[in-house]
Write a protein that holds these residues in place. Structure first.
Motif, short mmCIF file in Angstrom:
data_model
loop_
_atom_site.label_atom_id
_atom_site.label_comp_id
_atom_site.label_asym_id
_atom_site.label_seq_id
_atom_site.Cartn_x
_atom_site.Cartn_y
_atom_site.Cartn_z
N THR A 1 12.87 84.88 48.82
CA THR A 1 12.82 86.12 48.05
C THR A 1 13.61 85.94 46.77
N GLN A 2 13.53 86.95 45.92
CA GLN A 2 14.36 86.98 44.72
C GLN A 2 14.88 88.39 44.51
N LEU A 3 15.94 88.49 43.73
CA LEU A 3 16.61 89.75 43.44
C LEU A 3 17.11 89.64 42.01
N GLN A 4 17.04 90.72 41.27
CA GLN A 4 17.50 90.72 39.88
C GLN A 4 18.93 91.25 39.81
N PRO B 1 24.37 93.57 28.76
CA PRO B 1 23.88 92.95 29.99
C PRO B 1 22.58 92.17 29.75
N SER B 2 22.50 91.00 30.37
CA SER B 2 21.32 90.15 30.27
C SER B 2 20.79 89.90 31.68
N LEU B 3 19.52 90.19 31.89
CA LEU B 3 18.90 90.07 33.21
C LEU B 3 18.88 88.62 33.69
N ILE B 4 19.26 88.41 34.94
CA ILE B 4 19.13 87.09 35.56
C ILE B 4 18.46 87.25 36.92
N THR B 5 17.86 86.18 37.37
CA THR B 5 17.18 86.18 38.66
C THR B 5 18.00 85.40 39.68
N LEU B 6 18.22 86.02 40.82
CA LEU B 6 18.79 85.34 41.97
C LEU B 6 17.63 85.06 42.90
N PHE B 7 17.47 83.83 43.32
CA PHE B 7 16.37 83.51 44.22
C PHE B 7 16.91 82.64 45.35
N GLY B 8 16.25 82.69 46.47
CA GLY B 8 16.74 81.91 47.59
C GLY B 8 15.76 81.86 48.73
N ASP C 1 12.14 91.78 45.80
CA ASP C 1 11.58 91.20 44.58
C ASP C 1 11.59 92.15 43.37
N ASN C 2 11.52 93.44 43.60
CA ASN C 2 11.51 94.39 42.49
C ASN C 2 12.78 95.24 42.48
#
Length: 173
Positions: A3-6, A15-22, A105-106
């Motif tokens: 999954t991923q989480l923002q 603030p700058s959006l980054i993606t955490l995925f795992g 994810d969202n």
């Protein structure tokens, strides 16, 4: 499972959006955090400590969490990396099957985590706007936040699993 989480990283421009995925797999058991350099190990140990002190049963699997920090964000700083602790905990517990939510994810989460289980959220108008612009559901404990995408109350999300305390920094609005 994967999954991923923002989340976001704070820069001088905001603030700058980054993606955490795992993902989790049936490989050598353990938790691994990549993309945060020297900060990854201490965050990992804090997450393991908070999980163990609450007696949560995590499946014997390998959990790999990654932070996609791009070069344009500059050098990693403690003051910004600490706000990724709570989303990484949330991500880990989701992959372990501990949270009653079907997908991340969202979703967007942001906050620091203390060893005692206190989550501090640095919410601001800019953070809420970032969520709305990217059509993300904010996972937060703060009441009185209005977002077009809706808010997922993290007290409800964690309430069935364990107790965490929440404190909001900054004003939203």
């Amino acid at each position: 499972m994967e999954t991923q989480l923002q989340s976001c990283y704070f820069t001088k421009k905001g603030p700058s959006l980054i993606t955490l995925f795992g993902y989790s797999s049936k490989s050598i058991p353990g938790l691994e955090i990549n993309g945060l350099g020297k900060f990854g190990k201490s965050i990992k140990e804090k997450i393991v400590f908070v999980t163990r002190t609450r007696g949560l049963q995590v499946p014997i699997k390998r959990f790999v969490l990654n932070a996609e920090i791009t070069d344009d964000l500059g050098d990693l700083e403690t003051s910004s990396v600490k706000w990724l602790e709570y989303p990484l905990l949330l991500h880990y517990w989701f992959l372990a099957g501990l949270l009653p939510i079907s997908k991340l994810d969202n979703c967007f989460a942001l906050g620091s985590l203390s060893p005692s289980g206190l989550v501090e959220e640095p919410l601001s108008h800019q953070v809420v706007e970032l969520c709305e612009k990217n059509q993300l559901h904010l996972i937060s404990s703060s009441v009185g936040i209005d977002s077009q995408m809706g808010i997922i109350d993290c007290k409800d999300l964690f309430g069935q699993v364990t107790h965490l305390d929440f404190k909001c920094h900054g004003k939203v609005g």
